[in-house]
Design an enzyme around this catalytic site. Structure first.
Site, PDB file in Angstrom:
ATOM      1  N   LYS A 245       0.906  -1.211   0.166  1.00 24.75           N
ATOM      2  CA  LYS A 245      -0.082   0.040   0.080  1.00 24.75           C
ATOM      3  C   LYS A 245       0.826   1.143   0.004  1.00 24.75           C
ATOM      4  CE  LYS A 245      -4.024   1.928   2.643  1.00 24.75           C
ATOM      5  NZ  LYS A 245      -4.683   1.754   3.578  1.00 24.75           N
TER       6      LYS A 245
ATOM      7  N   SER B  90      -9.898   1.839   2.661  1.00 24.88           N
ATOM      8  CA  SER B  90      -8.808   2.500   1.798  1.00 24.88           C
ATOM      9  C   SER B  90      -7.774   1.624   1.097  1.00 24.88           C
ATOM     10  CB  SER B  90      -8.129   3.535   2.620  1.00 24.88           C
ATOM     11  OG  SER B  90      -7.279   3.084   3.626  1.00 24.88           O
TER      12      SER B  90
ATOM     13  N   SER C 178     -10.095  -0.463   6.958  1.00 17.65           N
ATOM     14  CA  SER C 178      -9.507  -0.448   5.485  1.00 17.65           C
ATOM     15  C   SER C 178      -8.960  -1.614   5.015  1.00 17.65           C
ATOM     16  CB  SER C 178      -8.612   0.621   5.590  1.00 17.65           C
ATOM     17  OG  SER C 178      -9.237   1.933   5.413  1.00 17.65           O
TER      18      SER C 178
HETATM   19  N1  GLN Z   1     -13.226   4.056   6.030  1.00 19.20           N
HETATM   20  C1  GLN Z   1     -12.532   4.399   7.267  1.00 19.20           C
HETATM   21  C2  GLN Z   1     -12.355   6.086   7.257  1.00 19.20           C
HETATM   22  O1  GLN Z   1     -12.405   6.593   6.203  1.00 19.20           O
HETATM   23  C3  GLN Z   1     -11.515   3.684   7.820  1.00 19.20           C
HETATM   24  C4  GLN Z   1     -10.337   4.111   6.946  1.00 19.20           C
HETATM   25  C5  GLN Z   1      -9.474   3.195   7.494  1.00 19.20           C
HETATM   26  O2  GLN Z   1      -9.440   2.023   7.964  1.00 19.20           O
HETATM   27  N2  GLN Z   1      -8.008   3.568   7.112  1.00 19.20           N
HETATM   28  O3  GLN Z   1     -11.752   6.572   8.159  1.00 19.20           O
END
Ligand code: GLN
Length: 482
Positions: free
Chosen positions: A74, A149, A173
């Site tokens: 990532k 994400s 994410s």
């Molecule tokens: N969807 C969540 C957010 O937007 C989690 C994001 C994540 O786990 N990095 O914060």
């Protein structure tokens, strides 16, 4: 590349292929499927050099099962000498002078990184539409999101570009994109994997880990990533369990808590039915289902969306145009430098989080929002502790729906945040959880989430592995990704 890590490692040891050959295949596939937009940076030269080193090691004494296996990181993990953008214009040209611990550890294992996976900007999002490099498409249906994400990582694994990819999970994410893309994703206990060199979003929630095609593969990769790191003050100083060795543990006697709050209103009927069927399969395999309640589950989203933006607003203060990253042209004054650099460098969702977070932390509001959210966080953790007195793991759907359409929620932040309803509580409590493919609804993958007490990753991995020995949902592939 549709084989598992274990199969690929075997082929490498039998000299039926080489690390260079596997790496070439992965790069070719990444190029062929460039339309998915799963990768931000393809590092052909670096990957081939690493593959040659892996082949040399394989010829003598390969230390790790990961030696010579291609994968992607990532783009949130700092890679020495290789651009690391965090999918933000702010870091469009940033080349880190050091490796994140996760990068160093997988490098030591001689796994071969082919490049950097797309993601939501600074890991903020649930659809991978918040990327400066453009949205990622779901390999099961390219009109749909892969989740976020870590959407690029999940799509790259699902599409057979690489057998595994790293990801991070601050509020879901890893698990949410794993569910949307039909792959297995493990979020470890907070502190189990080092955060050093991982660009910070919400420091008390951020965890690093892996997306792969099976629990067995996740176990192999977690084994290489986990461990204490003196450079991360929140890293846990305790021995790493034998995740691979634990896989064989039979399910008989496992007590699965079925959290009724995770099946409430808002959960798509098709998703609920698939998860119920998977739980039925677990019963057949010898597990017992126990009804449990996580009474404060509904407070997880509001608490998370105060705490995460608060920490983000503080972490992102470092991007000021002075130290590194984007700098506006021709600043007229210091204030102009800060203002324009940040206005130009950050995307809309990141700005929204900074505004919400700064507000929640400001004098007069701190007690009303941030402090209160921290208290709610304690209640949520207590609910889990209470439930784990009677069950070994807690199960439910990873997400309330299957992958939604690109654009469907991008103009409605609250609807987007609701996609995390079953994942964020786990981060607030610092617990490990896994999402594994459990079936399909409307031809799209559905994820089953299993949650365990702190540091019980081995329990999660074996519970998922035993299910995967008895079912083949994890082996299904989107058309064209065979
Ligand atoms: N969807 C969540 C957010 O937007 C989690 C994001 C994540 O786990 N990095 O914060």
């Amino acid at each position: 590349m549709s084989s598992s890590i274990t199969q690929l490692a075997q082929t490498l040891r039998e000299r039926r292929t080489s690390a260079v050959e596997l790496t070439r295949q992965a790069i070719a596939r990444a190029k062929k499927l460039a339309g998915l937009n799963a990768l931000i940076t393809l590092d052909e030269a670096g990957a081939l050099a690493a593959a040659e080193r892996a082949d040399a090691a394989l010829a003598t004494n390969p230390a790790s099962v990961l030696a010579g296996i291609p994968f992607a990181h990532k783009d949130i993990f700092c890679t020495n000498g290789l651009r690391t953008t965090c999918a933000s214009r702010m870091l469009e040209t940033f080349v880190p002078p050091y490796d994140a611990t996760v990068v160093a550890k997988l490098g030591d294992a001689q796994a071969v990184s082919i490049g950097k996976a797309n993601m939501d900007e600074f890991a903020m999002g649930s659809s991978n539409e918040n990327s400066f490099h453009g949205a990622v498409k779901n390999p099961w249906d390219t009109t749909r999101v892969p989740g976020g994400s870590s959407g690029g990582s999940a799509a790259a694994v699902a599409a057979g570009i690489v057998p595994f990819a790293t990801g991070t999970d601050t509020g879901g994410s890893i698990r949410q994109p794993a569910a949307f893309c039909g792959v297995t994703g493990l979020k470890p206990t907070y502190g189990r994997v080092s955060r050093f060199g991982m660009i910070a979003f919400a420091s008390s929630l951020d965890t690093a880990s892996v997306l792969a095609r099976s629990a067995e593969d996740c176990a192999q990769v977690l084994a290489a990533m986990a461990g204490h790191d003196a450079r991360d003050a929140t890293s846990a100083n305790r021995l790493v369990d034998d995740y691979v060795g634990a896989l064989a543990k039979p399910l008989a006697g496992l007590r699965i808590g079925v959290a009724r709050e995770y099946f409430g209103a808002g959960i798509d009927a098709g998703v609920g039915a698939v998860v119920q069927a998977a739980l039925g399969e677990y019963e057949k395999l010898g597990a017992t289902l126990v009804d449990v309640s996580l009474a404060n589950a509904a407070l997880a989203i509001p608490a998370y969306y105060v705490i995460a933006p608060a920490e983000a607003s503080s972490n992102l203060a470092r991007f000021d145009g002075v130290r590194y990253g984007h700098r506006c042209a021709d600043p007229k004054s210091l204030e102009d430098l800060y203002t324009r650099t940040r206005a130009e460098g950050f995307g809309a969702e990141v700005k929204r989080r900074i505004l919400v977070g700064t507000y929640a932390l400001s004098a007069g509001y701190y007690d009303a929002y941030y402090l209160r959210a921290q208290r709610v966080r304690r209640l949520i953790a207590n609910d889990f502790n209470e439930a784990f007195k009677t069950v070994d793991v807690i199960a439910g759907p990873t997400t309330p729906s299957v992958a939604f359409k690109l654009g469907e929620k991008s103009s409605d932040p609250l609807a987007m945040y609701a996609a995390d309803v079953n994942t964020v509580a786990v981060n607030l409590a610092g617990l490990p959880a896994i999402s594994l493919p459990a079936g399909f609804s409307a031809n799209l993958p559905v994820g089953l989430q299993l949650i365990a007490p702190a540091f019980a990753e081995a329990r999660l991995l074996s519970a998922a592995h035993q299910f995967q020995l008895a079912t083949d949902w994890h082996a299904r592939k989107p058309e064209g990704a065979a």
